[in-house]
Design a protein around this motif. Structure first.
Motif, mmCIF file in Angstrom:
data_model
loop_
_atom_site.group_PDB
_atom_site.id
_atom_site.type_symbol
_atom_site.label_atom_id
_atom_site.label_comp_id
_atom_site.label_asym_id
_atom_site.label_seq_id
_atom_site.Cartn_x
_atom_site.Cartn_y
_atom_site.Cartn_z
ATOM 1 N N ALA A 1 1.417 4.419 -2.854
ATOM 2 C CA ALA A 1 1.402 5.845 -2.542
ATOM 3 C C ALA A 1 2.589 6.577 -3.180
ATOM 4 C CB ALA A 1 1.399 6.041 -1.036
ATOM 5 N N LEU A 2 3.676 5.842 -3.487
ATOM 6 C CA LEU A 2 4.844 6.498 -4.086
ATOM 7 C C LEU A 2 4.540 6.960 -5.516
ATOM 8 C CD1 LEU A 2 7.620 4.149 -2.725
ATOM 9 C CD2 LEU A 2 7.310 6.536 -2.120
ATOM 10 N N GLY A 3 3.819 6.145 -6.263
ATOM 11 C CA GLY A 3 3.252 6.539 -7.563
ATOM 12 C C GLY A 3 4.163 7.200 -8.575
ATOM 13 N N ASP B 1 0.821 -1.211 0.000
ATOM 14 C CA ASP B 1 0.000 0.000 0.000
ATOM 15 C C ASP B 1 0.856 1.262 0.000
ATOM 16 O OD1 ASP B 1 -2.265 -1.484 -0.079
ATOM 17 O OD2 ASP B 1 -2.494 -1.555 2.106
ATOM 18 N N GLU B 2 1.957 1.199 0.740
ATOM 19 C CA GLU B 2 2.848 2.370 0.752
ATOM 20 C C GLU B 2 3.554 2.540 -0.587
ATOM 21 O OE1 GLU B 2 4.836 2.471 4.975
ATOM 22 O OE2 GLU B 2 3.867 0.576 4.477
ATOM 23 N N PHE B 3 3.853 1.426 -1.239
ATOM 24 C CA PHE B 3 4.464 1.510 -2.567
ATOM 25 C C PHE B 3 3.533 2.227 -3.532
ATOM 26 C CE2 PHE B 3 7.370 -1.988 -1.455
ATOM 27 C CZ PHE B 3 8.526 -1.332 -1.799
ATOM 28 N N PHE C 1 8.708 13.832 -1.009
ATOM 29 C CA PHE C 1 9.287 12.701 -0.283
ATOM 30 C C PHE C 1 10.017 13.223 0.943
ATOM 31 C CE2 PHE C 1 9.043 11.011 -4.632
ATOM 32 C CZ PHE C 1 8.248 9.912 -4.367
ATOM 33 N N ILE D 1 4.064 12.821 1.512
ATOM 34 C CA ILE D 1 2.982 12.247 0.723
ATOM 35 C C ILE D 1 2.784 10.780 1.081
ATOM 36 C CG2 ILE D 1 3.134 13.765 -1.282
ATOM 37 C CD1 ILE D 1 4.822 11.267 -2.476
ATOM 38 N N VAL D 2 3.688 10.243 1.904
ATOM 39 C CA VAL D 2 3.573 8.832 2.278
ATOM 40 C C VAL D 2 2.958 8.753 3.668
ATOM 41 C CG1 VAL D 2 4.809 6.678 2.602
ATOM 42 C CG2 VAL D 2 5.631 8.357 0.946
#
Lengths: 163, 292
Positions: free
Chosen positions: A127-129, A123-125, B145, B285-286
């Motif tokens: 979010a990196l998008g 899920d966090e991956f 980030f 953003i994370v």
């Protein structure tokens, strides 16, 4: 001095036994992949994996046994370099067997574990998008141009003719 | 548990050690059986090369199948035997298996010590050129980030770099998520992107042919192969030298590159982060999520 802490701790016999069995499983899977992908003889590449596993085992053990806060990666690297150093009595044997284990075979098995372990962070991956894609492209370009420009400057400075 | 005032390494070590040293991680037949099946499938499919044009081709290697299939096995619902428990053991086991990878690279380094001395200053100094990735850090901060940017911009984020970052910050750290993101995206698009990048640069940059050859050794076998193709085509008659420099430079990136990352790139990236972050950092953003 936060950098100098006692990094040692005791590892139980049971723990070392677990390490050995895990490395054995990893070696067997790698040897199978190495045979299927690169047709290296099973016996030789298994001995190669045993040598690499032994270096790893001593490295992770030293990291915990010695009182320095040094990563096992450094112990493992130093041992690997010394064992393979030309002129060392071990180098011929180590190089012969380890050369039968392709780096990519190890990486393939390693990444299967990484893929499964990574599922937890999916899920966090997500979010990196797109931003991460932009950064990846810039990082690859920076690596390539950084190396090309430095190499060019040194080559010109040392007078290597541009054939 | 010992008192280790903020030593990241030891915090993760405690966590993975609990799974690896105190339980019996080797007993998990589901996990290791699955990995074996994935590896067999991947090696049987083998490397697939899809030519797009004369010079440009996409190379998909077995290591890409296993990482994607491994992730898919965890995420896809019908597969019932890979759960969080397996993912945790995989994660802990991975910390140990990094060692095998590093040992193999170290043996290659030891073997090529003489060659490293022979090939002159250009080959070694160009490895420092890889530090240019750190210049991307401000852009990563502007895109929102946080600590992920340290993992993303300290290097090109290939296998040895992932190993170093994970070992230093721990598997679940933002830095590791950053380097994993670069790794996965680089694995998928890196090869084709670098083909185009090299083709473009050869036509527009008046650099020494050897410089192009050395630069193609970025530390990834598939990206190296993709970068050599157009370089060879651009300088006919110099095939041998270009292949020698490209191959050796890639070897250097794998073995010496690790030490540059450990001793120079990571400390430098952290310094840059501490300096830039208060000035241009955005809201993260994370979304941070507590593990366990």
């Amino acid at each position: 001095m936060p950098d100098f802490i006692d990094g040692s701790e005791n590892v139980s016999v049971h723990g070392i036994f677990n390490w050995i069995l895990l490395l054995l499983i990893f070696s067997i899977i790698t040897v199978i992949g190495n045979y299927l992908g690169y047709k290296h003889p099973i016996g030789d590449s298994f001995i190669g994996m045993c040598i690499l596993s032994l270096i790893t085992l001593v490295g992770v053990w030293l990291e915990r046994e010695l009182p320095f806060n040094i990563s096992s990666i450094l112990y493992i690297s130093v041992m690997g370099i010394i064992l393979a150093f030309p002129g060392m009595p071990t180098s011929q044997t180590v190089l012969y067997y380890v050369s039968h284990v392709e780096l990519l075979s190890i990486v393939t098995v390693f990444l299967a574990y990484v893929g499964i372990g990574m599922g937890k962070s999916w899920d966090e991956f997500k979010a990196l998008g797109w931003r991460a894609i932009v950064i990846t492209i810039l990082v690859i370009a920076a690596t390539y141009y950084g190396a090309a420009i430095v190499a060019h400057i040194v080559l010109v400075a040392t007078g290597v003719p541009a054939v | 548990m010992r008192d280790n005032d903020g030593q990241v390494e030891h915090i993760y070590r405690e966590k993975t050690d609990r799974r690896i040293l105190r339980k019996n991680p080797w007993k998990d037949v589901r996990l290791h059986g699955t990995v074996l099946v994935l590896v067999v499938i991947a090696e049987l499919i083998g490397t697939i090369t899809i030519p797009l044009s004369h010079d440009v081709k996409i190379t998909i290697m077995p290591l890409i199948y296993t990482i994607i299939l491994g992730l898919a096995f965890y995420l896809v619902k019908p597969i019932k035997w890979i759960h969080r428990k397996q993912a945790r053991i995989a994660e802990g086991a991975m910390m140990l298996f990094i060692g095998v990878l590093i040992a193999k690279l170290a043996v290659s380094s030891g073997q090529s010590i003489a060659l490293i001395f022979d090939m002159g200053p250009a080959l070694i100094l160009q490895e420092l050129g890889h530090l240019a990735t750190i210049l991307v850090l401000p852009i990563a901060l502007l895109l929102g980030f946080k600590k992920e940017s340290i993992g993303m911009t300290n290097s090109i984020g290939r296998e040895p770099n992932v190993a170093v970052v994970v070992d230093k910050y721990g598997f679940n750290s933002p830095e590791s998520r950053g380097v994993f993101a670069i790794f996965i995206i680089g694995t998928v698009i890196g090869t084709i992107f670098i083909s185009f990048l090299v083709t473009f640069s050869l036509s527009f940059l008046p650099l020494h042919p050897y410089a192009f050859a050395m630069a193609s050794g970025v530390g990834s076998a598939s990206m190296n192969a993709a970068a050599i193709g157009p370089t060879l085509a651009a300088f006919p008659g110099m095939e041998t030298q270009i292949e020698a420099f490209a191959g050796f430079s890639n070897l250097l990136s794998f073995c010496v590159g690790i030490y540059i990352v450990i001793f120079v790139a990571l400390p430098l990236t952290e310094k840059m982060y501490n300096w830039f972050e208060p000035k241009i950092g955005r809201d993260s953003i994370v979304k941070t999520k507590e593990d366990d």
